[in-house]
Design a protein around this motif. Structure first.
Motif, short mmCIF file in Angstrom:
data_model
loop_
_atom_site.label_atom_id
_atom_site.label_comp_id
_atom_site.label_asym_id
_atom_site.label_seq_id
_atom_site.Cartn_x
_atom_site.Cartn_y
_atom_site.Cartn_z
N GLU A 55 -107.62 70.05 52.06
CA GLU A 55 -107.92 71.36 52.62
C GLU A 55 -106.68 72.23 52.81
O GLU A 55 -106.80 73.40 53.17
CB GLU A 55 -108.60 71.20 53.98
CG GLU A 55 -109.86 70.36 53.96
CD GLU A 55 -110.33 70.05 55.37
OE1 GLU A 55 -111.13 70.84 55.90
OE2 GLU A 55 -109.88 69.03 55.94
N VAL A 56 -105.50 71.65 52.57
CA VAL A 56 -104.24 72.33 52.86
C VAL A 56 -103.37 72.36 51.62
O VAL A 56 -103.28 71.38 50.88
CB VAL A 56 -103.50 71.57 54.00
CG1 VAL A 56 -102.10 72.10 54.19
CG2 VAL A 56 -104.30 71.68 55.30
N LYS A 57 -102.71 73.50 51.38
CA LYS A 57 -101.70 73.57 50.33
C LYS A 57 -100.42 72.91 50.83
O LYS A 57 -99.99 73.18 51.96
CB LYS A 57 -101.41 75.02 49.96
CG LYS A 57 -102.54 75.75 49.26
CD LYS A 57 -102.13 77.19 48.96
CE LYS A 57 -103.22 77.95 48.21
NZ LYS A 57 -102.82 79.36 47.97
N THR A 58 -99.82 72.06 50.02
CA THR A 58 -98.57 71.41 50.42
C THR A 58 -97.48 71.67 49.39
O THR A 58 -97.75 71.77 48.19
CB THR A 58 -98.75 69.89 50.59
OG1 THR A 58 -99.25 69.33 49.37
CG2 THR A 58 -99.73 69.58 51.72
N VAL A 59 -96.26 71.79 49.89
CA VAL A 59 -95.08 71.96 49.05
C VAL A 59 -94.04 70.95 49.52
O VAL A 59 -93.66 70.95 50.70
CB VAL A 59 -94.50 73.38 49.16
CG1 VAL A 59 -93.26 73.52 48.29
CG2 VAL A 59 -95.55 74.43 48.80
N ALA A 60 -93.61 70.07 48.65
CA ALA A 60 -92.59 69.08 49.00
C ALA A 60 -91.22 69.76 49.03
O ALA A 60 -90.80 70.37 48.04
CB ALA A 60 -92.60 67.93 48.00
N PHE A 61 -90.54 69.68 50.17
CA PHE A 61 -89.22 70.31 50.31
C PHE A 61 -88.51 69.63 51.47
O PHE A 61 -88.97 69.70 52.61
CB PHE A 61 -89.35 71.81 50.58
CG PHE A 61 -88.04 72.54 50.59
CD1 PHE A 61 -87.41 72.88 49.39
CD2 PHE A 61 -87.44 72.89 51.78
CE1 PHE A 61 -86.20 73.56 49.40
CE2 PHE A 61 -86.24 73.57 51.80
CZ PHE A 61 -85.61 73.90 50.60
N ALA A 62 -87.40 68.98 51.21
CA ALA A 62 -86.71 68.20 52.24
C ALA A 62 -85.35 68.76 52.63
O ALA A 62 -84.71 68.23 53.53
CB ALA A 62 -86.54 66.75 51.76
N ASP A 63 -84.88 69.83 51.99
CA ASP A 63 -83.57 70.36 52.30
C ASP A 63 -83.55 70.98 53.71
O ASP A 63 -84.54 71.59 54.13
CB ASP A 63 -83.16 71.44 51.29
CG ASP A 63 -82.95 70.87 49.90
OD1 ASP A 63 -82.96 69.64 49.76
OD2 ASP A 63 -82.77 71.67 48.96
N PRO A 64 -82.44 70.87 54.44
CA PRO A 64 -82.34 71.45 55.79
C PRO A 64 -82.07 72.96 55.74
O PRO A 64 -81.02 73.44 56.18
CB PRO A 64 -81.18 70.68 56.42
CG PRO A 64 -80.30 70.34 55.26
CD PRO A 64 -81.22 70.08 54.09
N ASN A 65 -83.02 73.71 55.20
CA ASN A 65 -82.87 75.16 55.06
C ASN A 65 -84.22 75.80 55.29
O ASN A 65 -85.05 75.90 54.38
CB ASN A 65 -82.33 75.52 53.67
CG ASN A 65 -81.96 76.99 53.55
OD1 ASN A 65 -82.62 77.85 54.11
ND2 ASN A 65 -80.90 77.28 52.81
N ILE A 66 -84.47 76.25 56.53
CA ILE A 66 -85.80 76.77 56.87
C ILE A 66 -86.09 78.08 56.15
O ILE A 66 -87.24 78.37 55.81
CB ILE A 66 -85.96 76.93 58.39
CG1 ILE A 66 -87.44 77.13 58.75
CG2 ILE A 66 -85.09 78.07 58.93
CD1 ILE A 66 -87.73 77.08 60.23
N ALA A 67 -85.07 78.89 55.86
CA ALA A 67 -85.29 80.15 55.15
C ALA A 67 -85.81 79.88 53.74
O ALA A 67 -86.79 80.49 53.30
CB ALA A 67 -84.00 80.97 55.12
#
Length: 410
Positions: A55-67
């Motif tokens: 039910e949710v779109k997911t994007v894998a991203f592990a870098d410490p950069n919230i922007a």
């Protein structure tokens, strides 16, 4: 017709906290929204634990950069409005209804809401403006309705990162968030760029989220910092973007003094050791030097989403259900509240003890808003320490306090 809204949540290293955020998002009253989770492996596991994978779109991203993570979320978000909430925050059920309402005015490009703190009652954040130094100043507004605000020249209306929304075409058109800000001042920079482009921002006081300040790689559970490098780097980037060069040195020195005072307070309270204070001072200075040479490039427009809108079916079918009683019956009352939540009710549970204990509000994993405290204790921290009252009168008072944001009928 309601605007389609994409809710973007960025998460890193907070699986359990994100599960609660998703529980809250799954119980919104708004009829037309999708959820986008940009997260590391822990966060993607949280989506599975919440039983929301399909039910949710997911994007894998592990870098410490919230922007950059937020930009990844924007890239797959297909709503006309994009809302943002942190992975240690819980939205009230009317959150999106109130946050999106000001966009009925075609001039409005951004909206910010109010943020309650760890106890679920006191406010962390209301309405503020922000200037070219990054300093925020409180604004006095009508807290019962949305207000469109026009800041003085050189300032912007501040939206808090854990509770804000933007028109997608405006946000994408100015390049989204600047990845030069790894986690600090990223939304403030965006606010300033919107103001310079003469875009209009509204504040919606009834669009409320509860923000717990969960521990992270940057801070302890006590809110004492673990590292200040990226705060220093982001400050330097912000000043290079928005502050005249002759003022920058004095702004940096004032900022360092204020941070040093805060570190000393943490040390006196026993949350930091003297060696920690020395290390953090140095890390702040190192970060400022790094930010003074960090690449600041023009921000290209972000692309439209290739993924279609994925409407989320809220778990809530019936609004404003109240369960209340004495704390000695809490086991039975909690079981009743859980059952009603599972049946699709939006449930507020009030548990009062024969004491003057302060009140607290929390969302449970079952999707129940639980408020507990003494029958004679205070909820809002400005109230008297002790106020003699009866059960029904106290219940009515607490229901009235949250009715507008919780959807409880009068």
């Amino acid at each position: 017709m309601t605007l389609p809204v994409s809710v973007v949540v960025v998460s890193r290293g907070r699986r359990d906290s994100l599960v609660l955020t998703l529980v809250g998002l799954s119980r919104l009253f708004y009829p037309n929204y999708e959820i986008v989770v940009v997260a590391d492996a822990e966060g993607l596991e949280a989506v599975k634990l919440a039983r929301m994978s399909d039910e949710v779109k997911t994007v894998a991203f592990a870098d410490p950069n919230i922007a950059e993570a937020r930009n990844r979320g924007i890239a797959v978000a297909a709503g006309e409005v994009i809302a943002f909430i942190d992975d240690d925050a819980i939205p009230e059920p009317t959150w999106l209804n109130n946050l999106v309402a000001p966009f009925a005015d075609p001039q409005v490009s951004a909206v910010g809401g109010f943020v309650r703190g760890r106890n679920g009652i006191s406010f962390q954040w209301k309405a503020h403006s922000v200037d070219h130094t990054g300093r925020a100043t409180p604004l006095q507004i009508d807290e019962t309705r949305s207000t469109v605000l026009t800041p003085p020249a050189g300032q912007a209306i501040k939206t808090e990162g854990t509770n804000m929304a933007f028109r997608r075409d405006v946000l994408a058109g100015i390049g989204g968030f600047d990845p030069a800000y790894r986690f600090y001042l990223d939304e403030t920079d965006l606010n300033m760029r919107l103001a310079k482009a003469r875009r209009v921002t509204a504040i919606a006081p009834l669009a409320e989220v509860h923000h717990a300040f969960a521990p992270s790689a940057r801070r302890l559970a006590s809110r004492a910092p673990k590292d200040l490098f990226e705060i220093g780097a982001s400050l330097a980037c912000y000043l290079r973007r928005h502050c005249p060069e002759p003022e920058r040195a004095s702004v940096v020195e004032r900022f360092c003094r204020e941070r040093n005072d805060a570190l000393i307070e943490h040390m006196v309270a026993g949350r930091l050791e003297p060696g920690d204070v020395r290390r953090l001072r140095q890390r702040l200075r190192d970060g400022i030097r790094a930010g003074e040479t960090r690449s600041l490039t023009p921000l290209p427009a972000l692309p439209h989403s290739k993924a279609p809108f994925l409407p989320f079916a809220s778990r809530v079918k019936d609004r404003g259900t109240v369960v209340a009683g004495r704390v000695f019956a809490c086991k039975r009352l909690r079981a009743l509240a859980r059952r009603k939540a599972k049946e699709g009710h939006s449930v507020s549970l009030f548990l009062f003890s024969p004491t003057a204990l302060f009140h607290r509000v929390r969302m449970t994993r079952d999707g129940v808003w639980e408020q507990s405290g003494g029958l004679w204790g205070k909820s809002a921290r400005t109230e008297p320490w002790f106020a003699l009252t009866g059960f029904q009168r106290r219940l009515k008072r607490e229901k009235t306090r949250v009715a507008a944001v919780r959807g409880i009928p009068n």
